[in-house]
Design an enzyme around this catalytic site. Structure first.
Site, PDB file in Angstrom:
ATOM      1  N   GLU A 119       0.844  -1.201   0.000  1.00 29.30           N
ATOM      2  CA  GLU A 119       0.000   0.000   0.000  1.00 29.30           C
ATOM      3  C   GLU A 119       0.872   1.241   0.000  1.00 29.30           C
ATOM      4  O   GLU A 119       2.093   1.161   0.181  1.00 29.30           O
ATOM      5  CB  GLU A 119      -0.920  -0.005   1.233  1.00 29.30           C
ATOM      6  CG  GLU A 119      -1.919  -1.148   1.206  1.00 29.30           C
ATOM      7  CD  GLU A 119      -2.972  -1.033   2.295  1.00 29.30           C
ATOM      8  OE1 GLU A 119      -2.925  -0.081   3.080  1.00 29.30           O
ATOM      9  OE2 GLU A 119      -3.827  -1.922   2.352  1.00 29.30           O
ATOM     10  N   HIS A 234      -8.660  10.564   3.738  1.00 34.32           N
ATOM     11  CA  HIS A 234      -8.362   9.511   2.764  1.00 34.32           C
ATOM     12  C   HIS A 234      -8.586  10.078   1.379  1.00 34.32           C
ATOM     13  O   HIS A 234      -9.645  10.663   1.115  1.00 34.32           O
ATOM     14  CB  HIS A 234      -9.235   8.279   2.989  1.00 34.32           C
ATOM     15  CG  HIS A 234      -8.683   7.069   2.295  1.00 34.32           C
ATOM     16  ND1 HIS A 234      -8.692   6.939   0.927  1.00 34.32           N
ATOM     17  CD2 HIS A 234      -8.064   5.969   2.771  1.00 34.32           C
ATOM     18  CE1 HIS A 234      -8.114   5.804   0.593  1.00 34.32           C
ATOM     19  NE2 HIS A 234      -7.722   5.191   1.703  1.00 34.32           N
ATOM     20  N   ARG A 280      -0.583   9.190   1.855  1.00 36.88           N
ATOM     21  CA  ARG A 280      -1.947   9.713   1.719  1.00 36.88           C
ATOM     22  C   ARG A 280      -2.047  11.228   1.704  1.00 36.88           C
ATOM     23  O   ARG A 280      -2.854  11.793   0.975  1.00 36.88           O
ATOM     24  CB  ARG A 280      -2.772   9.265   2.921  1.00 36.88           C
ATOM     25  CG  ARG A 280      -3.219   7.906   2.759  1.00 36.88           C
ATOM     26  CD  ARG A 280      -4.097   7.488   3.850  1.00 36.88           C
ATOM     27  NE  ARG A 280      -4.285   6.077   3.560  1.00 36.88           N
ATOM     28  CZ  ARG A 280      -4.832   5.222   4.370  1.00 36.88           C
ATOM     29  NH1 ARG A 280      -5.250   5.619   5.537  1.00 36.88           N
ATOM     30  NH2 ARG A 280      -4.975   3.980   4.027  1.00 36.88           N
ATOM     31  N   HIS A 339     -10.769  10.650   7.647  1.00 36.71           N
ATOM     32  CA  HIS A 339     -10.595   9.200   7.748  1.00 36.71           C
ATOM     33  C   HIS A 339      -9.982   8.743   9.063  1.00 36.71           C
ATOM     34  O   HIS A 339     -10.440   7.778   9.659  1.00 36.71           O
ATOM     35  CB  HIS A 339      -9.703   8.758   6.594  1.00 36.71           C
ATOM     36  CG  HIS A 339      -9.536   7.286   6.473  1.00 36.71           C
ATOM     37  ND1 HIS A 339     -10.603   6.427   6.333  1.00 36.71           N
ATOM     38  CD2 HIS A 339      -8.430   6.504   6.461  1.00 36.71           C
ATOM     39  CE1 HIS A 339     -10.167   5.181   6.247  1.00 36.71           C
ATOM     40  NE2 HIS A 339      -8.848   5.207   6.336  1.00 36.71           N
ATOM     41  N   ARG A 374      -0.539   9.156   9.417  1.00 37.66           N
ATOM     42  CA  ARG A 374      -0.490   7.703   9.625  1.00 37.66           C
ATOM     43  C   ARG A 374      -0.152   6.974   8.329  1.00 37.66           C
ATOM     44  O   ARG A 374      -0.716   7.255   7.269  1.00 37.66           O
ATOM     45  CB  ARG A 374      -1.859   7.226  10.106  1.00 37.66           C
ATOM     46  CG  ARG A 374      -1.978   5.732  10.204  1.00 37.66           C
ATOM     47  CD  ARG A 374      -3.396   5.334  10.513  1.00 37.66           C
ATOM     48  NE  ARG A 374      -4.275   5.585   9.399  1.00 37.66           N
ATOM     49  CZ  ARG A 374      -5.024   4.653   8.803  1.00 37.66           C
ATOM     50  NH1 ARG A 374      -4.964   3.393   9.212  1.00 37.66           N
ATOM     51  NH2 ARG A 374      -5.829   4.948   7.819  1.00 37.66           N
TER      52      ARG A 374
HETATM   53  C1  LIG Z   1     -13.583   2.610   6.014  1.00 34.86           C
HETATM   54  C2  LIG Z   1     -12.350   2.422   6.855  1.00 34.86           C
HETATM   55  C3  LIG Z   1     -11.310   1.621   6.388  1.00 34.86           C
HETATM   56  C4  LIG Z   1     -10.162   1.449   7.155  1.00 34.86           C
HETATM   57  N1  LIG Z   1      -9.183   0.600   6.705  1.00 34.86           N
HETATM   58  C5  LIG Z   1      -8.105   0.352   7.507  1.00 34.86           C
HETATM   59  C6  LIG Z   1      -7.127  -0.628   7.136  1.00 34.86           C
HETATM   60  O1  LIG Z   1      -7.236  -1.272   6.100  1.00 34.86           O
HETATM   61  N2  LIG Z   1      -6.072  -0.825   7.965  1.00 34.86           N
HETATM   62  C7  LIG Z   1      -5.900  -0.121   9.138  1.00 34.86           C
HETATM   63  O2  LIG Z   1      -4.915  -0.354   9.849  1.00 34.86           O
HETATM   64  N3  LIG Z   1      -6.835   0.787   9.520  1.00 34.86           N
HETATM   65  C8  LIG Z   1      -7.923   1.029   8.746  1.00 34.86           C
HETATM   66  N4  LIG Z   1      -8.866   1.938   9.150  1.00 34.86           N
HETATM   67  C9  LIG Z   1      -8.706   2.591  10.457  1.00 34.86           C
HETATM   68  C10 LIG Z   1      -9.031   1.595  11.554  1.00 34.86           C
HETATM   69  O3  LIG Z   1     -10.152   0.833  11.166  1.00 34.86           O
HETATM   70  C11 LIG Z   1      -9.324   2.301  12.868  1.00 34.86           C
HETATM   71  O4  LIG Z   1      -8.329   3.236  13.158  1.00 34.86           O
HETATM   72  C12 LIG Z   1      -9.357   1.274  13.997  1.00 34.86           C
HETATM   73  O5  LIG Z   1     -10.247   0.241  13.679  1.00 34.86           O
HETATM   74  C13 LIG Z   1      -9.765   1.947  15.291  1.00 34.86           C
HETATM   75  O6  LIG Z   1      -9.958   0.938  16.245  1.00 34.86           O
HETATM   76  P1  LIG Z   1     -10.353   1.326  17.733  1.00 34.86           P
HETATM   77  O7  LIG Z   1     -10.539   0.061  18.462  1.00 34.86           O
HETATM   78  O8  LIG Z   1      -9.399   2.318  18.262  1.00 34.86           O
HETATM   79  O9  LIG Z   1     -11.744   2.105  17.572  1.00 34.86           O
HETATM   80  P2  LIG Z   1     -13.117   1.664  16.891  1.00 34.86           P
HETATM   81  O10 LIG Z   1     -12.971   0.458  16.068  1.00 34.86           O
HETATM   82  O11 LIG Z   1     -13.693   2.868  16.267  1.00 34.86           O
HETATM   83  O12 LIG Z   1     -14.010   1.276  18.126  1.00 34.86           O
HETATM   84  C14 LIG Z   1     -14.456   2.268  19.035  1.00 34.86           C
HETATM   85  C15 LIG Z   1     -15.460   1.626  19.964  1.00 34.86           C
HETATM   86  O13 LIG Z   1     -15.761   2.512  21.021  1.00 34.86           O
HETATM   87  C16 LIG Z   1     -17.171   2.564  21.209  1.00 34.86           C
HETATM   88  N5  LIG Z   1     -17.473   3.873  21.801  1.00 34.86           N
HETATM   89  C17 LIG Z   1     -17.173   5.094  21.300  1.00 34.86           C
HETATM   90  N6  LIG Z   1     -17.588   6.061  22.143  1.00 34.86           N
HETATM   91  C18 LIG Z   1     -18.153   5.433  23.208  1.00 34.86           C
HETATM   92  C19 LIG Z   1     -18.772   5.877  24.392  1.00 34.86           C
HETATM   93  N7  LIG Z   1     -18.916   7.178  24.687  1.00 34.86           N
HETATM   94  N8  LIG Z   1     -19.254   4.959  25.259  1.00 34.86           N
HETATM   95  C20 LIG Z   1     -19.146   3.628  24.989  1.00 34.86           C
HETATM   96  N9  LIG Z   1     -18.576   3.148  23.864  1.00 34.86           N
HETATM   97  C21 LIG Z   1     -18.076   4.036  22.988  1.00 34.86           C
HETATM   98  C22 LIG Z   1     -17.731   2.345  19.819  1.00 34.86           C
HETATM   99  O14 LIG Z   1     -19.061   1.935  19.862  1.00 34.86           O
HETATM  100  C23 LIG Z   1     -16.778   1.279  19.296  1.00 34.86           C
HETATM  101  O15 LIG Z   1     -17.165   0.011  19.747  1.00 34.86           O
HETATM  102  C24 LIG Z   1     -10.025   2.123   8.403  1.00 34.86           C
HETATM  103  C25 LIG Z   1     -11.064   2.927   8.868  1.00 34.86           C
HETATM  104  C26 LIG Z   1     -12.223   3.074   8.111  1.00 34.86           C
HETATM  105  C27 LIG Z   1     -13.321   3.930   8.654  1.00 34.86           C
END
Ligand SMILES: Cc1cc2nc3c(=O)[nH]c(=O)nc-3n(C[C@H](O)[C@H](O)[C@H](O)COP(=O)(O)OP(=O)(O)OC[C@H]3O[C@@H](n4cnc5c(N)ncnc54)[C@H](O)[C@@H]3O)c2cc1C
Length: 527
Positions: A119, A234, A280, A339, A374
């Protein structure tokens, strides 16, 4: 629910929160996961491209992954944090596979090996993926199954609203229980794994839940937050009214897709030595500049040369067909979309924040691994690596931050909780409209001042989500105003060059952001 006291209260059920929960529960800790939607709902499950890790010797190594990450981060990565990510990443990916996550393979039978994609910004193919372009869904599936098999308790549909702080340390959160209203949830340790804040902008790839709640809670409690100005856009979201915007993964360009302008001219070779595989920020700027200069709302991604498109990219293929486009024949309309927030709650190398017994990991955290930009597919890995480290530190009896990583120079800052904002009628759309108009890919002093004034004039939040969006947006605008240079994903039209004066982070610990110079500037490999 005042009575129960857990060893660890985890906010969020994406890759970061569930990794932490599984690891802590497996180690015998009592764990409660609070998540505002369903357990399996998070930004994680939308991830397409994959997870970057130097899994095999040969043409790849953790050192090369480190060097690619530093190059993308534009001088603001914390080199120690990136080293941790690159060295520990491969084992975390293997642990995820041992937990049941199935990544795509090439070859047959016993000779099958993991299929690696390349990538933007990566100098070799090192990105493992699942279901072609459905990596996040597979990871979320595996983690939900693993978490459900542990003794961790889960509360779905519970919204955490604010941190509980007593005697200078975190003791849990205030939350809204859908059946009982506001309650206090108490834990010896509390972990913010609430994800990013793409919803600050009208055009975003992030799901509706990405409202920066953990970061806003930290800001309100005076817990240090940094790098808020570095929202990554993005470059290639499908230009279509649906929201969140379907993402056309960078992996498409890794497989040969080419960006073209409105005349059909391929333009990335004139922008960067890596052409269509440039980092990016470079690609998002190149597109946005053309859109603004030529009065357009999209350019084109030509993926027609990719063979076996539907098999390799089933999610993207379906998204295109749903809006009447055939990626094997049609050029795809694209425009940048908010993004990934590189900034967040400051942590040391073990996820500890400036508030004792409060930890942060995943997109809600600022561990320093992403710097000003990132590198693609590093964020899932970030969640895996730093969630485990935080749990290990808790198990080892740690309470507060060490002077490591991003935390160097930050712990000395005085903390002042921010004043609460009275409720009003401002909506999510109000905030998004302001931010998209004046604080997007290209900014200047005037547009940022307009954004700051417009946010300040809003009539108070209509809900906790909107309050959080207002809080994070205001921080983003203030940090973007203070950073009078262009670096990584932050582009100032009035200060187009990078300046050594700004080799550091703007850190909020209540009030205006203070500048903290980098303790040890990360070497920037020549590109
Ligand atoms: C379309 C898309 C494609 C992507 N592709 C990639 C990729 O290919 N590779 C890569 O490395 N990254 C990718 N990313 C980025 C990556 O997906 C995210 O940075 C990563 O998944 C974040 O994980 P996290 O566990 O920190 O948060 P999240 O997965 O966002 O989880 C946050 C959690 O917190 C909960 N939450 C939030 N606020 C509260 C609250 N006040 N009270 C209780 N619960 C709460 C939510 O409900 C959720 O369950 C992509 C992102 C998107 C949107």
């Amino acid at each position: 629910m005042q009575a129960a006291q857990f060893d660890l209260v985890v906010l969020g059920s994406g890759i970061a929160g569930l990794s932490a929960a599984v690891h802590a529960a497996d180690a015998g800790q009592s764990v409660l996961v609070l998540t505002k939607g369903e357990l399996a709902h998070s930004a994680t499950r939308y991830a397409q491209g994959g997870v970057a890790a130097a899994l095999f010797d040969g043409d790849d190594s953790p050192e090369l992954h480190l060097s690619d990450t530093l190059a993308a981060g534009a001088g603001l990565c914390d080199a120690d944090a990136v080293r941790v990510l690159a060295i520990e990443g491969p084992d975390r990916v293997r642990a995820l596979m041992a937990m049941g996550a199935e990544f795509d393979r090439t070859g047959d039978g016993e000779a099958a090996t993991l299929a690696l994609a390349r990538e933007g910004g990566h100098s070799v193919a090192r990105v493992v993926h699942a279901g072609g372009d459905a990596t996040g869904a597979e990871i979320e599936r595996a983690l939900v199954a693993a978490a459900t098999a542990t003794a961790a308790e889960v509360r779905e549909g519970w919204l955490a609203t604010d941190l509980l702080v007593e005697d200078g340390r975190a003791v849990g959160v205030r939350a809204i229980d859908p059946s009982a209203g506001e309650v206090e949830v108490r834990g010896r340790h509390t972990m913010l794994a609430t994800g990013g804040a793409g919803q600050c902008f009208a055009v975003t790839t992030n799901p509706a839940l990405s409202t920066g709640d953990g970061i806003a809670m930290a800001l309100r409690a005076g817990v240090a937050v940094a790098d808020a100005e570095f929202m990554q856009f993005h470059p290639t979201a499908l230009h279509h009214p649906s929201m969140p915007r379907p993402l056309l993964s960078e992996a498409l360009r890794g497989e040969g897709a080419v960006l073209r302008d409105e005349q059909g001219v391929a333009f990335m070779a004139e922008e960067h030595p890596q052409g269509d595989l440039a980092p990016r920020d470079v690609v998002a700027r190149a597109i946005t500049r053309r859109l603004n200069e030529r009065g357009l709302d999209h350019l084109w991604l030509d993926a027609t040369a990719i063979e076996g498109f539907a098999a390799r990219f089933p999610t993207i293929s379906n998204a295109c067909h749903e809006v009447g486009l055939d990626p094997t024949r049609d050029w795809l309309p694209v425009a940048p979309a908010a993004h990934y927030l590189s900034g967040g709650v400051c942590t040391d190398l073990d996820g500890a924040t400036t508030l004792p017994r409060l930890w942060a990991c995943g997109e809600a955290a600022c561990s320093g691994v992403h710097g000003a930009n990132r590198l693609a597919s590093n964020s899932l890995l970030d969640g895996l690596v730093f969630a485990k480290r935080a749990v290990d530190a808790i198990r080892a009896g740690r309470d507060g931050p060490d002077d490591t990583g991003v935390m160097r120079g930050v712990t000395a800052r005085a903390h002042a909780p921010a004043a609460a904002v009275a409720p009003g009628s401002a909506t999510r759309t109000d905030v998004q409209t302001i931010m998209t108009r004046d604080a997007g890919v290209l900014r200047d002093a005037l547009s940022l001042e307009r954004a700051a004034n417009a946010l300040a004039a809003l009539a108070g939040p209509s809900s906790p989500d909107v309050q959080n969006l207002m809080t994070v947006s205001a921080a983003l605008v203030r940090a973007a105003t203070a950073r009078r240079e262009s670096r990584g994903t932050h582009t100032r039209l009035d200060y187009p060059e990078r300046s050594s004066e700004f080799l550091g982070r703007f850190v909020f610990a209540g009030g205006e952001p203070g500048f903290v110079p980098l303790a040890a500037p990360a070497p920037e490999p020549a590109r």
